[in-house]
Scaffold this active site. Structure first.
Site, PDB file in Angstrom:
ATOM      1  N   GLU A   1      -8.197  -5.504   5.440  1.00  0.00           N
ATOM      2  CA  GLU A   1      -8.187  -4.972   3.908  1.00  0.00           C
ATOM      3  C   GLU A   1      -6.733  -5.992   3.280  1.00  0.00           C
ATOM      4  O   GLU A   1      -7.121  -6.217   2.063  1.00  0.00           O
ATOM      5  CB  GLU A   1      -7.920  -3.438   3.869  1.00  0.00           C
ATOM      6  CG  GLU A   1      -9.245  -2.882   4.181  1.00  0.00           C
ATOM      7  CD  GLU A   1      -9.210  -1.370   4.283  1.00  0.00           C
ATOM      8  OE1 GLU A   1      -9.485  -0.591   3.246  1.00  0.00           O
ATOM      9  OE2 GLU A   1      -8.887  -0.846   5.205  1.00  0.00           O
TER      10      GLU A   1
ATOM     11  N   HIS B   1     -13.216   2.180  -0.040  1.00  0.00           N
ATOM     12  CA  HIS B   1     -13.137   1.227   0.976  1.00  0.00           C
ATOM     13  C   HIS B   1     -13.799  -0.004   0.652  1.00  0.00           C
ATOM     14  O   HIS B   1     -14.206  -0.985   1.482  1.00  0.00           O
ATOM     15  CB  HIS B   1     -13.898   1.602   2.228  1.00  0.00           C
ATOM     16  CG  HIS B   1     -13.332   2.857   2.970  1.00  0.00           C
ATOM     17  ND1 HIS B   1     -14.378   3.985   3.536  1.00  0.00           N
ATOM     18  CD2 HIS B   1     -12.196   3.335   3.432  1.00  0.00           C
ATOM     19  CE1 HIS B   1     -13.476   4.898   4.083  1.00  0.00           C
ATOM     20  NE2 HIS B   1     -12.170   4.587   4.057  1.00  0.00           N
TER      21      HIS B   1
ATOM     22  N   ARG C   1     -13.169  15.587   6.510  1.00  0.00           N
ATOM     23  CA  ARG C   1     -13.903  15.983   5.317  1.00  0.00           C
ATOM     24  C   ARG C   1     -15.454  16.303   5.730  1.00  0.00           C
ATOM     25  O   ARG C   1     -16.154  15.672   6.553  1.00  0.00           O
ATOM     26  CB  ARG C   1     -14.050  14.583   4.562  1.00  0.00           C
ATOM     27  CG  ARG C   1     -12.700  14.301   3.870  1.00  0.00           C
ATOM     28  CD  ARG C   1     -12.623  13.202   2.853  1.00  0.00           C
ATOM     29  NE  ARG C   1     -11.528  12.482   2.805  1.00  0.00           N
ATOM     30  CZ  ARG C   1     -11.317  11.308   2.804  1.00  0.00           C
ATOM     31  NH1 ARG C   1     -12.180  10.135   3.070  1.00  0.00           N
ATOM     32  NH2 ARG C   1     -10.107  10.921   2.746  1.00  0.00           N
TER      33      ARG C   1
ATOM     34  N   ARG D   1      -2.488  -1.955  -3.586  1.00  0.00           N
ATOM     35  CA  ARG D   1      -3.867  -1.466  -3.233  1.00  0.00           C
ATOM     36  C   ARG D   1      -3.747  -0.044  -4.070  1.00  0.00           C
ATOM     37  O   ARG D   1      -3.037   0.694  -4.038  1.00  0.00           O
ATOM     38  CB  ARG D   1      -3.946  -1.006  -1.809  1.00  0.00           C
ATOM     39  CG  ARG D   1      -4.900  -0.298  -1.486  1.00  0.00           C
ATOM     40  CD  ARG D   1      -5.080   0.624  -0.194  1.00  0.00           C
ATOM     41  NE  ARG D   1      -6.580   1.486  -0.209  1.00  0.00           N
ATOM     42  CZ  ARG D   1      -6.338   2.394   0.579  1.00  0.00           C
ATOM     43  NH1 ARG D   1      -5.493   2.789   1.137  1.00  0.00           N
ATOM     44  NH2 ARG D   1      -7.557   3.086   0.493  1.00  0.00           N
TER      45      ARG D   1
ATOM     46  N   ASN E   1       1.009  -1.092   0.209  1.00  0.00           N
ATOM     47  CA  ASN E   1       0.019  -0.054   0.044  1.00  0.00           C
ATOM     48  C   ASN E   1       0.730   1.231  -0.073  1.00  0.00           C
ATOM     49  O   ASN E   1       1.346   1.488   0.877  1.00  0.00           O
ATOM     50  CB  ASN E   1      -0.754   0.038   1.308  1.00  0.00           C
ATOM     51  CG  ASN E   1      -1.921   1.031   1.338  1.00  0.00           C
ATOM     52  OD1 ASN E   1      -1.896   1.900   0.511  1.00  0.00           O
ATOM     53  ND2 ASN E   1      -2.710   0.869   2.274  1.00  0.00           N
TER      54      ASN E   1
END
Ligand code: ADP
Length: 397
Positions: A385, A180, A241, A90, A7
């Site tokens: 993940e 996600h 956010r 990823r 990643n």
């Protein structure tokens, strides 16, 4: 079979080496400050940790160091690089160019670079830097791209389209993609296993609540809707956010604050969310401390977060025509009882009832926090993940 999961960020590179026979993590770690002074690799293997403070001017040097660490002394888990059967990378955004995990070829790399960078300018170029470094260092090892967006590729048109001119959607690819995906896929699959049911039998709402948060409707094992959109800015308000906001309000704010369009978007990504509401922090642990000290804006931030998440749970139950299970995952979903309680409060009409005592317990692993008489199962499932990336890469081979 051993799969290396990578990643890569613009100045970081996290990795895990997973043995697919046992799905055990053999080694994991990360490089930080790549291309900056003071780069550092923290590497774990055989239950031990080693720290390497070495110059990493590029991702290529970083991956070389990672491969050396995998073979180094007491943390060594392999004898040679050839033991790594493939690398799973990823990648955040795929646009409509890739709908599933994809083996890297020169053509694939070209499409990735030419078409997807503008969709995720912070993330995809960094992932490709990591990918190119791996190709250079391990030219014979197959590389797979695992996209955050793939799991959402099953959304129907009515769910992913914005109400804009259809021709503009076709021309520019402006639509909801969702993010996600590997996490939503993993936890919805684990929920079915935990409940002893086939995924096809279940209507699940998965709440991935972390620094970035998204909620997904999983009907019969497939994503039918999700809250993040063209970018990860959409949906519920998050750490920094804003989440959903009227586009006209953005123009109004930009004018008032003298911001350009991209400055305004940057502001919505970095300076808003619970950090902006509380004026204290984007970290939910700080918000909880604030509430304990009587800070009303911290309380408001937590209330807004739970309220907005709850609204999506209700909306997705309506979209699926039913609800069998709610899953909470990621930093907040796994560790913040007041958010889980806030989300479930008032959803009794859908058959959701949690056991407050079990919800308040802090423990590891999968937990069923539903009350005995709850029609809907409410589960906490730690996400993984990296394991999904490794599984998808192995499947592709
Ligand atoms: P990211 O999107 O960066 O992966 P995480 O899933 O790690 O984010 O979630 C980070 C959020 O989880 C923070 O707001 C943090 O406050 C919250 N959190 C609460 N308790 C914990 C905990 N025990 N460990 C980690 N994160 C926690």
């Amino acid at each position: 079979m051993k799969i290396l999961v990578v990643n890569a960020g613009s100045s970081s590179l996290k990795y895990q080496l997973i043995d697919m026979a046992t799905e055990k993590v053999l080694a994991k770690g990360g490089c930080e400050r790549i291309g900056i002074d003071g780069s550092i690799l923290t590497a774990k293997g055989n239950g031990k940790e080693k720290i390497y403070k070495k110059d990493m001017p590029s991702h290529k040097v970083a991956i070389q160091l990672v491969l050396a660490a995998l073979q180094d002394g007491e943390i060594a888990v392999i004898k040679s690089m050839d033991e790594i059967d493939a690398v799973g990378h990823r990648v955040v955004a795929s646009g409509e160019y890739f709908t599933k995990t994809t083996l890297v070829t020169p053509d694939v790399l070209k499409t990735l670079e030419e078409k997807t960078f503008e969709l995720a300018p912070l993330h995809n170029p960094a992932a490709v830097t990591g990918l190119r470094a791996c190709i250079e260092v391990m030219p014979k090892t197959p590389m797979a791209l695992v996209f955050d967006t793939s799991f959402h590729a099953t959304m129907p048109e009515k769910a992913y389209l914005y109400g804009i001119n259809y021709d503009d959607y076709k021309k520019y690819g402006v639509r909801k993609y969702g993010f996600h995906g590997t996490s939503h896929k993993y936890v919805s699959g684990e929920a079915a296993k935990f409940l002893g049911k086939r995924p096809e039998e279940l209507k699940i709402v998965t709440c991935h609540l972390g620094n970035g948060s998204s909620i997904t409707a999983v009907d019969g094992g497939k994503c039918v809707d999700t809250t993040m959109g063209f970018t990860p800015l959409a949906g519920v308000l998050m750490g920094t956010r804003s989440g959903d906001i009227d586009a006209s309000a953005v123009e109004f704010l930009a004018k008032k604050k003298g911001m350009s369009h991209s400055e305004a978007v940057n502001y919505l990504n970095k300076d808003c969310g619970v950090k902006g509401i509380s004026g204290v922090s984007s970290d939910f642990r700080d918000l909880e401390k604030g509430v304990a000290n009587g800070n009303d804006r911290c309380r408001l931030a937590l209330e807004m977060f739970s309220y907005q998440t709850k609204k999506f749970v209700g909306a997705f139950a309506a979209a699926m025509g039913g609800l069998d299970c709610i899953v909470f995952t990621a930093g907040i979903g796994e560790n913040t009882p007041c958010v889980r309680a806030g989300v479930c409060e008032g959803l009794e009409f859908l058959g959701v009832k949690i056991n407050e005592k079990v919800n308040a317990l802090r423990c590891e692993g999968i937990r069923d926090i539903s009350a005995e008489n709850s029609k809907v199962k409410v589960l906490i499932i730690p996400t993984n993940e990296e394991l999904v990336i490794a599984r998808e890469t192995a499947e592709l081979l």
